[in-house]
Design an enzyme around this catalytic site. Structure first.
Site, mmCIF file in Angstrom:
data_model
loop_
_atom_site.group_PDB
_atom_site.id
_atom_site.type_symbol
_atom_site.label_atom_id
_atom_site.label_comp_id
_atom_site.label_asym_id
_atom_site.label_seq_id
_atom_site.Cartn_x
_atom_site.Cartn_y
_atom_site.Cartn_z
ATOM 1 C CG PHE A 1 36.054 45.449 48.885
ATOM 2 C CD1 PHE A 1 36.745 46.429 49.577
ATOM 3 C CD2 PHE A 1 35.339 44.504 49.604
ATOM 4 C CE1 PHE A 1 36.736 46.466 50.962
ATOM 5 C CE2 PHE A 1 35.335 44.525 50.997
ATOM 6 C CZ PHE A 1 36.036 45.513 51.673
ATOM 7 C CG HIS B 1 25.574 37.877 42.393
ATOM 8 N ND1 HIS B 1 24.724 38.951 42.373
ATOM 9 C CD2 HIS B 1 26.745 38.335 42.895
ATOM 10 C CE1 HIS B 1 25.357 40.020 42.855
ATOM 11 N NE2 HIS B 1 26.579 39.674 43.167
ATOM 12 C CB THR C 1 30.724 38.937 55.211
ATOM 13 O OG1 THR C 1 31.979 38.273 55.255
ATOM 14 C CG2 THR C 1 29.601 37.931 55.364
ATOM 15 C CB SER C 2 26.539 40.143 51.450
ATOM 16 O OG SER C 2 26.538 38.728 51.438
ATOM 17 C CE LYS D 1 25.037 37.739 46.544
ATOM 18 N NZ LYS D 1 26.007 37.825 47.647
ATOM 19 C CB THR E 1 26.181 45.175 45.435
ATOM 20 O OG1 THR E 1 27.368 44.523 45.878
ATOM 21 C CG2 THR E 1 26.533 46.397 44.601
ATOM 22 C CG ASP F 1 34.614 23.699 61.769
ATOM 23 O OD1 ASP F 1 33.666 24.249 62.385
ATOM 24 O OD2 ASP F 1 34.452 22.857 60.867
ATOM 25 C CB ALA G 1 41.772 31.891 54.760
HETATM 26 N N1 LIG Z 1 32.043 43.069 49.355
HETATM 27 C C1 LIG Z 1 32.451 42.472 48.233
HETATM 28 O O1 LIG Z 1 33.077 43.107 47.354
HETATM 29 C C2 LIG Z 1 32.172 41.027 48.024
HETATM 30 C C3 LIG Z 1 31.471 40.349 48.984
HETATM 31 N N2 LIG Z 1 31.245 39.003 48.854
HETATM 32 C C4 LIG Z 1 30.586 38.360 49.981
HETATM 33 O O2 LIG Z 1 31.571 37.650 50.716
HETATM 34 C C5 LIG Z 1 30.969 36.519 51.354
HETATM 35 C C6 LIG Z 1 31.753 35.272 50.993
HETATM 36 O O3 LIG Z 1 31.597 34.997 49.612
HETATM 37 P P1 LIG Z 1 32.370 33.782 48.930
HETATM 38 O O4 LIG Z 1 33.843 33.904 49.142
HETATM 39 O O5 LIG Z 1 31.841 33.687 47.562
HETATM 40 O O6 LIG Z 1 31.814 32.553 49.814
HETATM 41 P P2 LIG Z 1 32.498 31.146 50.096
HETATM 42 O O7 LIG Z 1 31.422 30.256 50.621
HETATM 43 O O8 LIG Z 1 33.295 30.699 48.914
HETATM 44 O O9 LIG Z 1 33.550 31.469 51.259
HETATM 45 C C7 LIG Z 1 33.214 31.655 52.608
HETATM 46 C C8 LIG Z 1 34.245 30.886 53.423
HETATM 47 O O10 LIG Z 1 34.072 31.232 54.801
HETATM 48 C C9 LIG Z 1 34.127 30.027 55.541
HETATM 49 N N3 LIG Z 1 33.503 30.210 56.837
HETATM 50 C C10 LIG Z 1 32.244 29.930 57.248
HETATM 51 N N4 LIG Z 1 32.081 30.231 58.535
HETATM 52 C C11 LIG Z 1 33.269 30.701 58.981
HETATM 53 C C12 LIG Z 1 33.739 31.178 60.228
HETATM 54 N N5 LIG Z 1 32.932 31.224 61.303
HETATM 55 N N6 LIG Z 1 35.028 31.601 60.319
HETATM 56 C C13 LIG Z 1 35.845 31.563 59.267
HETATM 57 N N7 LIG Z 1 35.467 31.107 58.032
HETATM 58 C C14 LIG Z 1 34.193 30.690 57.902
HETATM 59 C C15 LIG Z 1 33.432 29.025 54.647
HETATM 60 O O11 LIG Z 1 33.693 27.702 55.040
HETATM 61 P P3 LIG Z 1 32.555 26.564 54.745
HETATM 62 O O12 LIG Z 1 32.400 26.564 53.252
HETATM 63 O O13 LIG Z 1 33.174 25.327 55.291
HETATM 64 O O14 LIG Z 1 31.329 26.992 55.463
HETATM 65 C C16 LIG Z 1 34.069 29.373 53.306
HETATM 66 O O15 LIG Z 1 35.341 28.770 53.148
HETATM 67 C C17 LIG Z 1 29.516 36.523 50.907
HETATM 68 O O16 LIG Z 1 28.717 37.160 51.872
HETATM 69 C C18 LIG Z 1 29.544 37.342 49.631
HETATM 70 O O17 LIG Z 1 28.321 37.945 49.344
HETATM 71 C C19 LIG Z 1 31.687 38.318 47.780
HETATM 72 C C20 LIG Z 1 32.350 38.956 46.780
HETATM 73 C C21 LIG Z 1 32.663 40.366 46.823
HETATM 74 O O1 LIG Z 2 28.497 36.708 46.683
HETATM 75 C C1 LIG Z 2 29.101 37.360 45.799
HETATM 76 O O2 LIG Z 2 29.699 36.815 44.874
HETATM 77 C C2 LIG Z 2 29.117 38.825 45.882
HETATM 78 N N1 LIG Z 2 28.598 39.386 46.957
HETATM 79 C C3 LIG Z 2 28.533 40.768 47.229
HETATM 80 C C4 LIG Z 2 27.095 41.213 47.305
HETATM 81 O O3 LIG Z 2 26.275 40.490 47.885
HETATM 82 O O4 LIG Z 2 26.783 42.291 46.797
HETATM 83 C C5 LIG Z 2 29.381 41.604 46.297
HETATM 84 C C6 LIG Z 2 29.411 41.096 44.880
HETATM 85 O O5 LIG Z 2 28.168 41.358 44.304
HETATM 86 C C7 LIG Z 2 29.762 39.617 44.832
#
Ligand SMILES: NC(=O)C1=CN([C@@H]2O[C@H](COP(=O)(O)OP(=O)(O)OC[C@H]3O[C@@H](n4cnc5c(N)ncnc54)[C@H](OP(=O)(O)O)[C@@H]3O)[C@@H](O)[C@H]2O)C=CC1
Ligand SMILES: O=C(O)C1=N[C@H](C(=O)O)C[C@H](O)C1
Length: 245
Positions: free
Chosen positions: A106, A133, A77-78, A137, A144, A36, A9
């Site tokens: 999405f 990207h 999550t990827s 990342k 994707t 955590d 979140a």
């Molecule tokens: N399907 C889609 O359309 C999209 C997918 N993604 C994917 O989403 C994922 C997240 O991307 P993004 O938001 O940029 O990454 P971020 O690192 O900004 O966010 C991930 C968050 O999850 C936290 N986290 C880590 N472990 C846990 C856990 N066990 N429980 C709860 N929270 C946890 C992290 O905390 P901390 O930093 O402290 O580890 C961090 O705050 C990636 O795999 C990305 O590829 C992203 C964009 C679009």
């Molecule tokens: O990490 C990102 O930012 C994104 N991750 C997803 C992926 O791995 O395809 C979706 C999008 O490309 C953004």
């Protein structure tokens, strides 16, 4: 009101999801969980649906907990390959009423790009993917790009291998191979999420490109996923399963 828990979140995507769910009239955030924080907070808050944007290393544990507790999962999550998806199927075997949507992307444009690529794949002898990207990342190639590659490979079944005379190569120069499709990953400051698929045939190329310019681009798809998952048990891979493409 659909009761939603957000995992990750405080992250880049998770914080957008919290805003988008709160802005939707028919759903509310009942648990905002980050690294955590205990997953038991989801049960305490009676979450019906979880949205997971965390990290490829932790998402499977989150899914195991949620499925065991009867919570539907919308997963962005990827890092999902066929082996991980098979594990999710196993987790669901004892909980047939639970729904899990794993969506590599999405963004509606990205979903269309994947579909268009699948259609185009049979008409061209060459196909390669370039994904671009932001440099924070964690995974490469992107989920994707890997999913697009698998769709292209499946659509090409029975076709000749792609032409490529390379016999001498600096390691990585021709990119990674996903199911035989080359994927090139760029990590560039200032970018968010972008992908090109380049097809080539007799005296012709076709380039399909999609750009996510802000993380809000993913939110209509996430909200749709939350709305749909409550009445769609089982595993769905790709948001296209919820769209009439
Ligand atoms: N399907 C889609 O359309 C999209 C997918 N993604 C994917 O989403 C994922 C997240 O991307 P993004 O938001 O940029 O990454 P971020 O690192 O900004 O966010 C991930 C968050 O999850 C936290 N986290 C880590 N472990 C846990 C856990 N066990 N429980 C709860 N929270 C946890 C992290 O905390 P901390 O930093 O402290 O580890 C961090 O705050 C990636 O795999 C990305 O590829 C992203 C964009 C679009
Ligand atoms: O990490 C990102 O930012 C994104 N991750 C997803 C992926 O791995 O395809 C979706 C999008 O490309 C953004």
């Amino acid at each position: 009101m659909i009761r939603v828990g957000v995992l990750g979140a405080r992250g880049r995507m998770g914080s957008e999801v919290v805003r988008a769910v709160e802005a939707a009239k028919d759903m509310e955030v009942v648990a905002a969980i980050d690294a955590d924080d205990p997953l038991s907070a989801l049960v305490d808050a009676r979450a019906e649906v979880v949205v997971d944007f965390t990290h490829p290393d932790v998402v499977m544990g989150n899914l195991e907990f949620c499925i065991a507790n009867g919570i539907h999962c919308v997963v962005g999550t990827s890092g999902f390959d066929n082996a991980k998806l098979a594990l999710v199927e196993q987790m669901l075997a004892g909980k047939p009423e639970v729904g899990v949507l794993v969506a590599p992307n999405f963004g509606i444009g990205a979903v269309l790009l994947m579909r268009f690529s699948e259609i185009a794949a049979r008409y061209y002898e060459s196909a390669e993917i370039i994904e671009l990207h932001h440099p924070r990342k964690a995974d490469a190639p992107s989920g994707t790009a890997a999913h697009t590659a698998r769709l292209i490979a499946a659509a090409r079944e029975g076709m000749d291998p792609m032409p490529d005379a390379t016999t001498q190569e600096e390691q990585g120069a021709r990119g990674a191979q996903v199911d035989g499709v080359r994927v090139h990953s760029l990590r560039i400051s200032g970018m968010i999420a972008h992908q090109e698929v380049v097809f080539g045939g007799e005296s012709e190329t076709l380039t399909i490109r999609q750009d996510s310019l802000h993380r809000t681009s993913f939110m209509p798809g996430v909200v749709l996923g939350v709305r749909e998952i409550v009445s769609r048990p089982g595993l769905a891979v790709g948001l296209d399963k919820y769209l009439d493409l």
